[in-house]
Structures are given as structure tokens and as C-alpha cells.
Write a protein that holds these residues in place. Structure first.
Motif, mmCIF file in Angstrom:
data_model
loop_
_atom_site.group_PDB
_atom_site.id
_atom_site.type_symbol
_atom_site.label_atom_id
_atom_site.label_comp_id
_atom_site.label_asym_id
_atom_site.label_seq_id
_atom_site.Cartn_x
_atom_site.Cartn_y
_atom_site.Cartn_z
ATOM 1 N N ARG A 101 -4.923 36.286 20.144
ATOM 2 C CA ARG A 101 -5.583 37.270 19.285
ATOM 3 C C ARG A 101 -6.580 38.102 20.088
ATOM 4 N NH1 ARG A 101 -7.217 36.988 13.356
ATOM 5 N NH2 ARG A 101 -8.716 38.682 13.197
ATOM 6 N N GLU A 102 -7.408 37.446 20.888
ATOM 7 C CA GLU A 102 -8.385 38.153 21.714
ATOM 8 C C GLU A 102 -7.696 39.015 22.773
ATOM 9 O OE1 GLU A 102 -11.722 38.704 21.613
ATOM 10 O OE2 GLU A 102 -11.486 37.788 19.634
ATOM 11 N N LYS A 105 -6.385 42.068 21.030
ATOM 12 C CA LYS A 105 -7.529 42.855 20.566
ATOM 13 C C LYS A 105 -8.097 43.671 21.726
ATOM 14 C CE LYS A 105 -11.805 42.144 17.980
ATOM 15 N NZ LYS A 105 -12.669 41.119 17.386
ATOM 16 N N ASN A 115 -11.030 49.011 18.290
ATOM 17 C CA ASN A 115 -10.346 47.824 17.770
ATOM 18 C C ASN A 115 -9.754 48.088 16.398
ATOM 19 O OD1 ASN A 115 -10.853 46.120 19.910
ATOM 20 N ND2 ASN A 115 -12.817 45.465 19.089
ATOM 21 N N GLU A 117 -8.651 45.765 13.115
ATOM 22 C CA GLU A 117 -8.673 44.454 12.476
ATOM 23 C C GLU A 117 -7.708 44.469 11.293
ATOM 24 O OE1 GLU A 117 -10.423 41.576 13.145
ATOM 25 O OE2 GLU A 117 -11.267 42.457 14.968
#
Length: 118
Positions: A101-102, A105, A115, A117
Motif C-alpha cells: 500500500r505504501e 501510494k 496522493n 486515497e
């Protein structure tokens, strides 16, 4: 400039990976088996071909294969002339990246400048 709705997704992968993505509707693919004698060269040629195709917006490649094309991936990701996005997907049942995920991102922020979300 090509309409974004007309951009395709392409995959470079082994028999199982390409078959799965073809079932999902991806029409552009290069199937390469790891036991091919010129495995690394086929990956490089496929990535060059797909990145040079203006109709392809996303190229998918197994993350453990990117070691063979690091220079090309870096060039494509950093080039402002090319609209192609390269997505490295887990090759097996695990990913080499600890926090996927990071990773994505950060990748998205570097790519578009902010970013997203979901």
C-alpha cells in the motif's frame, strides 16, 4: 494525442499470468517462460516494444523480473515524454515489498504529484 479511453493495458508474464489477464480482457501480452534460453532478452524486447506503442497506457510486469530491465523501467518511469505506466505485480504468493500500500501510494505521488486515497 490519444484519447485516454483508447489506451490499452499490456502484460509481460509467464503462461499462467498472461492467461489470467487475458481472461480479464487484456488483449496485448507477451508470454515468456523462465526456462527460455534468452529469457532476459525477451523481457527487454517486450518492454521496449510495449513502451514504444502509443496505444498502451499501462504495462504490467512481475516484480521479480524487473531486475532484468531496471534501466528501462527507470527511464520509462522518469521520462516526461512517455505516458506509459509500469505496474510491478507480485510474481508468486508473496510480494517483495513489505508494505505494498505504501509502495503504490509513494509511486502514485511521484507519478502525478499527489496522493489518492480510496
Amino acid at each position: 494525442m490519444m484519447n485516454l479511453k483508447e489506451l490499452n493495458i499490456a502484460i509481460i508474464g509467464n503462461r499462467n499470468q498472461t492467461a489470467l489477464m487475458r481472461l480479464a480482457g487484456i488483449e496485448k501480452y507477451k508470454m515468456i517462460e523462465e526456462d527460455d534460453h534468452d529469457f532476459q532478452e525477451k523481457i527487454r524486447e517486450s518492454l521496449k516494444e510495449f513502451s514504444g506503442d502509443a496505444s498502451i497506457g499501462i504495462i504490467m510486469i512481475p516484480e521479480d523480473w524487473t531486475v532484468h530491465v531496471e534501466d528501462l523501467v527507470k527511464y520509462i518511469k522518469e521520462s516526461k515524454k512517455i505516458t506509459t505506466i509500469i505496474i510491478e505485480f507480485p510474481s508468486k504468493f508473496e510480494t517483495e515489498k513489505r508494505n505494498v500500500r505504501e509502495y503504490y501510494k509513494t509511486y502514485t505521488k511521484n507519478l502525478i504529484g499527489f496522493n489518492i486515497e480510496i
